[in-house]
Design a protein around this motif. Structure first.
Motif, PDB file in Angstrom:
ATOM      1  N   VAL A 184     -59.068   0.452  96.381  1.00 22.56           N
ATOM      2  CA  VAL A 184     -59.423  -0.249  94.429  1.00 22.56           C
ATOM      3  C   VAL A 184     -60.480  -0.746  95.341  1.00 22.56           C
ATOM      4  N   VAL A 185     -60.000  -2.424  95.297  1.00 22.09           N
ATOM      5  CA  VAL A 185     -61.136  -3.535  96.201  1.00 22.09           C
ATOM      6  C   VAL A 185     -62.707  -2.527  96.727  1.00 22.09           C
ATOM      7  N   TYR A 186     -62.031  -1.865  97.923  1.00 19.84           N
ATOM      8  CA  TYR A 186     -62.900  -1.258  98.497  1.00 19.84           C
ATOM      9  C   TYR A 186     -64.041  -0.260  97.810  1.00 19.84           C
ATOM     10  N   HIS A 187     -63.537   0.395  96.808  1.00 22.81           N
ATOM     11  CA  HIS A 187     -64.377   1.814  95.619  1.00 22.81           C
ATOM     12  C   HIS A 187     -64.979   0.078  95.174  1.00 22.81           C
ATOM     13  N   VAL A 188     -64.615  -0.607  94.478  1.00 20.15           N
ATOM     14  CA  VAL A 188     -65.281  -1.435  93.808  1.00 20.15           C
ATOM     15  C   VAL A 188     -66.309  -1.530  94.111  1.00 20.15           C
ATOM     16  N   THR A 189     -66.207  -2.569  95.367  1.00 19.93           N
ATOM     17  CA  THR A 189     -67.543  -3.392  96.058  1.00 19.93           C
ATOM     18  C   THR A 189     -68.289  -2.332  97.148  1.00 19.93           C
ATOM     19  N   GLY A 190     -67.577  -1.683  97.624  1.00 17.61           N
ATOM     20  CA  GLY A 190     -68.835  -1.162  98.982  1.00 17.61           C
ATOM     21  C   GLY A 190     -68.028  -1.486 100.426  1.00 17.61           C
ATOM     22  N   TRP A 191     -67.508  -2.634 100.719  1.00 10.20           N
ATOM     23  CA  TRP A 191     -67.628  -3.279 101.177  1.00 10.20           C
ATOM     24  C   TRP A 191     -66.813  -2.477 102.528  1.00 10.20           C
ATOM     25  N   PHE A 208     -62.570   4.913  86.227  1.00 10.29           N
ATOM     26  CA  PHE A 208     -62.678   3.540  86.228  1.00 10.29           C
ATOM     27  C   PHE A 208     -64.491   3.514  87.595  1.00 10.29           C
ATOM     28  N   VAL A 209     -64.056   2.972  88.015  1.00 10.35           N
ATOM     29  CA  VAL A 209     -64.747   2.460  89.245  1.00 10.35           C
ATOM     30  C   VAL A 209     -66.305   3.424  88.628  1.00 10.35           C
ATOM     31  N   VAL A 210     -66.510   4.448  88.332  1.00  8.29           N
ATOM     32  CA  VAL A 210     -67.962   5.540  88.525  1.00  8.29           C
ATOM     33  C   VAL A 210     -68.277   4.985  86.673  1.00  8.29           C
ATOM     34  N   ALA A 211     -66.926   4.330  85.763  1.00  8.51           N
ATOM     35  CA  ALA A 211     -67.737   4.866  84.310  1.00  8.51           C
ATOM     36  C   ALA A 211     -68.358   3.620  84.876  1.00  8.51           C
ATOM     37  N   LEU A 212     -68.247   2.870  84.916  1.00  6.97           N
ATOM     38  CA  LEU A 212     -68.090   0.828  85.436  1.00  6.97           C
ATOM     39  C   LEU A 212     -69.864   0.955  85.621  1.00  6.97           C
ATOM     40  N   THR A 213     -69.843   2.227  86.544  1.00  6.25           N
ATOM     41  CA  THR A 213     -71.387   1.726  87.868  1.00  6.25           C
ATOM     42  C   THR A 213     -72.327   1.514  87.012  1.00  6.25           C
ATOM     43  N   PRO A 214     -73.056   1.741  85.939  1.00  5.98           N
ATOM     44  CA  PRO A 214     -73.789   1.810  84.793  1.00  5.98           C
ATOM     45  C   PRO A 214     -74.199   0.529  84.473  1.00  5.98           C
ATOM     46  N   LEU A 215     -72.583  -0.329  84.127  1.00  5.42           N
ATOM     47  CA  LEU A 215     -73.119  -1.477  83.954  1.00  5.42           C
ATOM     48  C   LEU A 215     -73.692  -2.441  84.955  1.00  5.42           C
ATOM     49  N   VAL A 216     -73.984  -2.159  86.229  1.00  3.83           N
ATOM     50  CA  VAL A 216     -73.957  -2.712  87.348  1.00  3.83           C
ATOM     51  C   VAL A 216     -75.611  -3.051  86.902  1.00  3.83           C
ATOM     52  N   ASP A 217     -76.528  -2.081  85.743  1.00 10.23           N
ATOM     53  CA  ASP A 217     -77.946  -2.551  85.730  1.00 10.23           C
ATOM     54  C   ASP A 217     -78.076  -3.260  84.376  1.00 10.23           C
ATOM     55  N   GLY A 251     -75.899  -7.206  84.624  1.00  4.51           N
ATOM     56  CA  GLY A 251     -76.302  -7.803  85.842  1.00  4.51           C
ATOM     57  C   GLY A 251     -75.400  -8.051  86.566  1.00  4.51           C
ATOM     58  N   TRP A 252     -74.280  -7.195  86.647  1.00  2.60           N
ATOM     59  CA  TRP A 252     -73.039  -7.283  87.549  1.00  2.60           C
ATOM     60  C   TRP A 252     -73.964  -7.066  89.434  1.00  2.60           C
ATOM     61  N   SER A 253     -74.749  -7.786  89.925  1.00  3.67           N
ATOM     62  CA  SER A 253     -75.378  -6.405  91.144  1.00  3.67           C
ATOM     63  C   SER A 253     -73.747  -6.842  92.237  1.00  3.67           C
ATOM     64  N   SER A 260     -65.826 -10.137  88.460  1.00  6.39           N
ATOM     65  CA  SER A 260     -65.461  -9.337  87.494  1.00  6.39           C
ATOM     66  C   SER A 260     -64.873  -7.883  87.351  1.00  6.39           C
ATOM     67  N   ARG A 261     -66.231  -6.674  88.517  1.00  3.89           N
ATOM     68  CA  ARG A 261     -65.419  -5.439  88.013  1.00  3.89           C
ATOM     69  C   ARG A 261     -64.310  -5.296  89.023  1.00  3.89           C
ATOM     70  N   VAL A 262     -64.024  -6.196  89.914  1.00  5.72           N
ATOM     71  CA  VAL A 262     -62.474  -5.341  90.247  1.00  5.72           C
ATOM     72  C   VAL A 262     -61.307  -6.002  89.098  1.00  5.72           C
ATOM     73  N   LEU A 263     -61.949  -7.434  88.912  1.00  8.05           N
ATOM     74  CA  LEU A 263     -60.508  -7.345  87.807  1.00  8.05           C
ATOM     75  C   LEU A 263     -60.646  -6.826  86.161  1.00  8.05           C
ATOM     76  N   LEU A 264     -61.333  -6.096  86.089  1.00  2.87           N
ATOM     77  CA  LEU A 264     -62.006  -5.160  85.022  1.00  2.87           C
ATOM     78  C   LEU A 264     -61.280  -4.342  85.248  1.00  2.87           C
ATOM     79  N   VAL A 265     -61.591  -3.157  86.206  1.00  2.00           N
ATOM     80  CA  VAL A 265     -60.578  -2.337  86.999  1.00  2.00           C
ATOM     81  C   VAL A 265     -59.309  -1.881  86.873  1.00  2.00           C
ATOM     82  N   PHE A 266     -59.064  -3.025  87.131  1.00  2.00           N
ATOM     83  CA  PHE A 266     -56.827  -3.462  87.473  1.00  2.00           C
ATOM     84  C   PHE A 266     -56.996  -3.353  86.919  1.00  2.00           C
ATOM     85  N   ALA A 267     -57.235  -3.768  84.840  1.00  2.00           N
ATOM     86  CA  ALA A 267     -57.007  -3.711  83.548  1.00  2.00           C
ATOM     87  C   ALA A 267     -57.308  -2.864  83.261  1.00  2.00           C
ATOM     88  N   LEU A 268     -57.708  -2.542  83.538  1.00  2.00           N
ATOM     89  CA  LEU A 268     -58.154  -0.487  83.036  1.00  2.00           C
ATOM     90  C   LEU A 268     -57.177   0.266  83.816  1.00  2.00           C
TER      91      LEU A 268
END
Length: 376
Positions: free
Chosen positions: A18-25, A274-283, A286-288, A297-305
């Motif tokens: 999950v963390v990898y899919h959110v961060t892309g690290w 949820f990772v895909v749905a939240l991706t537009p929120l980056v712009d 401002g969640w760069s 914040s994105r990681v926590l939100l994905v886990f919450a959803l």
């Protein structure tokens, strides 16, 4: 008897995915090759089931695997049909995904994780024959997927993608067979550590010499992935600790590991939408990807959803496993029930390690952008 060490490994693997899919690290794939570990754990439990029940274990595994997929399909297949996906007989693949089921443009991203169930299904179907071969020629059987992958990657055998997947992940599955049989445990340190080092060096050299579009991301490099992951599995399973007593000292950690195991398939299937749905929120907000606070914040939100969806439909995994449905697994009622049912069937590789799975004792002496999301 439950093996909580395997539970901890699976829980860590799910969180890492999950963390990898959110961060892309990409570094996360090297530090913890989660998908190969998950296949190795599933292979170990499949071997335990085959030892106990024979070929009937195949049906039991499928029974545990498919219902959670069907719940996902009930939600997303109509949505994709209403948004332009054509109706064809291939839609039935959502019931039994022996090949990639159809999807539309956004579904191809949100549901890209279905490849794991496709491969898992094929591995389950192949396991009775593979286990028979492993018992008679363990070393040759273990080497076969890796030799297949080498021949594909160096251009000797231009195989279809499904065989590349077999070469990459079925090797990890067979290492799970070796773990169940005690083969890894019996390897002396003079053999295991040099073998792991050789695999890691070979895999690392191939990765460095063949970087993918995201650099040194294992998901872009099948052969490097297979070798590096094999080294990792040899260590974490071949030198598994005798127990994880520290886990029971933290009620929160112990419960979290239980929940992640009992709901692993639900978490895995639902996190990517949820990772895909939240991706537009980056712009939008401002969640760069360079902002640690935004990433966290994105990681926590994905886990919450995912947690909310798990509360709503995670009980399907209990029904599939013929356990009493629970809203949140691991409570006192569940523990008492497990105590009076010591012969419960062991869970599949996407669930908990329950029942009487045979586990040998240890010896005393892509950045997730809209077009670059990796499903691994």
């Amino acid at each position: 008897m439950r093996n909580r060490y395997l539970d901890v490994l699976r829980a860590l693997a799910i969180v890492r995915v999950v963390v990898y899919h959110v961060t892309g690290w990409a570094t996360l794939t090297l530090v913890f090759p989660a998908m190969s570990v998950m296949f190795a754990l599933a292979g170990s439990l499949m071997a335990a089931s085959l030892t106990r029940a024979g070929p009937a274990a195949v049906g039991r595994r499928l029974r545990r695997l498919l219902p959670s997929l069907w719940v996902l399909a009930v939600v997303f297949v109509p949505a994709m049909l209403f948004s332009g996906m054509s109706v064809s007989p291939r839609v039935l693949l959502w019931l039994f995904p022996i090949a990639d089921p159809p999807s539309n443009n956004w579904g191809a991203l949100a549901l890209s994780i279905i490849w794991y169930l496709r491969d898992y299904l094929w591995f389950v179907l192949a396991s009775p024959v593979a286990f028979w071969l492993f018992r008679r020629a363990p070393l040759l059987t273990l080497l076969a997927p890796y030799l297949l992958l080498v021949s594909i990657e160096v251009g000797i055998y231009p195989a279809p993608p499904v065989l590349r997947e077999f070469g990459l992940y079925f090797g990890a599955w067979l290492l799970g067979f070796a773990h169940h049989s005690g083969m890894l445990r019996r390897l002396s340190g003079r053999l295991l550590y040099p073998a792991a080092l050789a695999l890691a060096v070979g895999g690392g050299a191939w990765i460095v010499g063949h970087p993918g579009p995201r650099g040194y991301d294992l998901n872009d490099n099948p052969l490097g992935n297979a070798l590096w992951s094999a080294a990792f599995i040899l260590i974490v399973l071949g030198r598994a600790p005798a127990g994880v007593a520290w886990l029971s000292r933290s009620r929160l950690a112990d419960r979290a590991v239980t929940v992640l195991n009992r709901r692993a398939l639900t978490v895995y299937l639902w996190h990517m939408p949820f990772v895909v749905a939240l991706t537009p929120l980056v712009d939008v907000v401002g969640w760069s990807h360079q902002d640690p606070v935004g990433l966290a914040s994105r990681v926590l939100l994905v886990f919450a959803l995912v947690g909310l969806v798990t509360l709503a439909v995670g009980w399907v995994e209990d029904v599939a496993a013929r356990r009493r449905p629970e809203l949140i697994p691991g409570g006192p009622a569940q523990s008492a029930d497990a105590a009076v049912r010591p012969g419960a069937e062991a869970a599949d590789g996407a669930g908990a390690t329950a029942g009487r799975a045979v586990v040998p004792a240890q010896r005393t002496t892509g950045e997730p952008a809209s077009v670059e999301i990796s499903a691994r």
